[in-house]
Design an enzyme around this catalytic site. Sequence first.
Site, PDB file in Angstrom:
ATOM      1  N   CYS A   1       4.125  -0.191  12.138  1.00  0.00           N
ATOM      2  CA  CYS A   1       3.904  -0.564  10.733  1.00  0.00           C
ATOM      3  C   CYS A   1       3.844   0.645   9.812  1.00  0.00           C
ATOM      4  O   CYS A   1       3.794   0.500   8.590  1.00  0.00           O
ATOM      5  CB  CYS A   1       2.637  -1.386  10.624  1.00  0.00           C
ATOM      6  SG  CYS A   1       2.691  -2.817  11.716  1.00  0.00           S
TER       7      CYS A   1
ATOM      8  N   HIS B   1       4.334  -7.661   3.745  1.00  0.00           N
ATOM      9  CA  HIS B   1       4.348  -6.613   4.762  1.00  0.00           C
ATOM     10  C   HIS B   1       5.742  -6.546   5.427  1.00  0.00           C
ATOM     11  O   HIS B   1       5.900  -6.921   6.593  1.00  0.00           O
ATOM     12  CB  HIS B   1       3.239  -6.903   5.785  1.00  0.00           C
ATOM     13  CG  HIS B   1       3.025  -5.818   6.804  1.00  0.00           C
ATOM     14  ND1 HIS B   1       3.561  -4.546   6.684  1.00  0.00           N
ATOM     15  CD2 HIS B   1       2.331  -5.816   7.983  1.00  0.00           C
ATOM     16  CE1 HIS B   1       3.205  -3.816   7.754  1.00  0.00           C
ATOM     17  NE2 HIS B   1       2.466  -4.564   8.543  1.00  0.00           N
TER      18      HIS B   1
END
Lengths: 385, 385
Positions: free
Chosen positions: A84, A333
């Site tokens: 991430c 995201h």
Amino acid sequence: MSVVVAGIGETPMGKYPDRSIYEMIREAGHVAIDEAGIDPSLITAAYVGNFNGQQLLGQGHFGPLVMETLGMPHVPAMRVEGACVSGGLALLQGIEAIRSGRHKAVLVGGVEKMTHQTTAAVTGALTSAMDIEFEAHSGLTFPGAFALVAHRYFYEFRNVQREMAQVAVNAHDNALLNPTAQMHKAIDVDKVLNAPRIADPLGLYDCSLVTDGAAFLVLVSEDLAPNNGHRQVNIIGSGHGGDALTLHGKDSMTTFGATVRAAKQAYEQAGVSATDIDLAEVHDCFTITQIINTEDLGFFEKGHGGDAVAEGRTARTGDMPINVSGGLKAKGHPIGATGISQAIEVITQIRGGGGERQINKADIGLTHNLGGTAGTCVINIFQGA
Amino acid sequence: MSVVVAGIGETPMGKYPDRSIYEMIREAGHVAIDEAGIDPSLITAAYVGNFNGQQLLGQGHFGPLVMETLGMPHVPAMRVEGACVSGGLALLQGIEAIRSGRHKAVLVGGVEKMTHQTTAAVTGALTSAMDIEFEAHSGLTFPGAFALVAHRYFYEFRNVQREMAQVAVNAHDNALLNPTAQMHKAIDVDKVLNAPRIADPLGLYDCSLVTDGAAFLVLVSEDLAPNNGHRQVNIIGSGHGGDALTLHGKDSMTTFGATVRAAKQAYEQAGVSATDIDLAEVHDCFTITQIINTEDLGFFEKGHGGDAVAEGRTARTGDMPINVSGGLKAKGHPIGATGISQAIEVITQIRGGGGERQINKADIGLTHNLGGTAGTCVINIFQGA
């Protein structure tokens, strides 16, 4: 060597199963390049964040893919990946390329396409960010991992279930004022607390979104700083922190060492401290993560991040506004693009372009991007000239 | 700022379906770190090449995985990926981290685990290195792509099928003298020409191997150069070239622009020309690729790479020895580790440690690492002090 943000561009974040990666790259990339106002041939390197292209699309090698798609196939480019934090790492590599004097202008960006796959496929692919042998093969998923973190936090400090819910409410409130955000839906604390459980104590609204999107920046050295009508934003400090990939390998589950080490580097390089930061975009993959991050960054004392939320300090109108964009939780995201998208919010706020969600004072802002179960952290500090 | 190779380490290359990535990382990484002879705490960054971990193992986020496995979990690390040039890119990032003065000692490495999967699964995963929408989804595979390149080369210049076979024979001959090599089997030109066709004109022996392995280097600044009994090897020039990901997007299918651009940078930075290079490890994913590479690197005139092979010039005993290690073709192609493994052969030869395959004069050596269908190229030039 100063690092100047010359141009920014991002797609709307959301569920766009029918949008191709090419289309998203073009939309975000060309806006950033156009805004930089420089001859594109001055761009001599590119760094691209992508996490799950190989697993969800069968596509790797995003460096030349991005540059061919933008019509600049001869510019050398590479993909960087840290789960991430892939976008944050791409940004960091671009910053260091300018800061070292090796390049005068670089493109950094990220792209991720996820919503064409089932939730099960996405959840499975996401586990490649954790250790497969010790964790994923034992059945751990990311909500599961951060649920363990939350329980440990409750044990070491206090139960912050209600404050976690308020983190989600703040994110949704902010996203309502962000046209780029994926989620445009007001919620309240009761709704968060009564939502279906994903991995106790994390409910549906404690988890960030699955998102398609792309985000790009053009970074230049001071002598190429554009005169494009925007307040100039410089990147004054950066940090890259590492930690064990596994939960069992870390010194603590409630203080993320990767964040602490990255923050120390970034604050020292920038010559500022936590109290100088006007706003921050922090990695709220889960609501508990945001609370821990704001402590690890030095905004609040360890164990008191929840208090700060309860007191309204992290709200858009508070003294330490966190995730004015809506964050991973409500802006979205798009994994490989997330670190870049966080930077775009901070840059936009410092430029005074936040529209209805513009905060009062935005001179120095920080982005905090985390990979996996806090195995990697990249922090950058931005300042308006 | 000089960049010094302080330590090298690699696993044997081969089919080791039962070896874990952790075991391979430890075996190669600790040897490199031990040989560097520095306090490991001086290593402040790491760059890891891996290509197919996400698709073949379900494992990404190799930066912290590698550093946790080596017992140094706090060192910030990142994975870099550019298909088959992933190792070369990791090396390049490490070199630039030292050259810029930002770090004094870094670890660079690569790891790949492939042979536990079926050939079909591996072939499928490899297509993530090409453009999925325009190429892979149309049924193109890597042997197919380089078969098109070979046919085009035959059309523009001449048929070099027999010289391609000699490339394979040379590789196998060299690998026979390399204990680290995967392939220990003498072959002759007839065997290559009569082997089963994979994608005409490429037969079985025209294709590189599927390999498990890991390779690591420790790079340091001049003031940390070790006194470990080995001739000091410096990295004096580097280049990173880009090109379109797709075949149709390139200016030429028989001159790889990524190589030409990377070579220009590397030669200029090193202050040497092609005629100064004593040996080179070049990216022979297929036999035709080696012939094209040696032309693009300026070792031989365009269209005459095959002649050089026929004349024995690229053999171990020739005036321009190519792939003394056995190359991707016979030492092996552990994708993310390949660029590092190439460097280890050049460093070993410059140190005079090549044993039975040691070449006569090895003062300046070059590595050439290519990603995908020549979408990315990294070149490094090494010199003995």
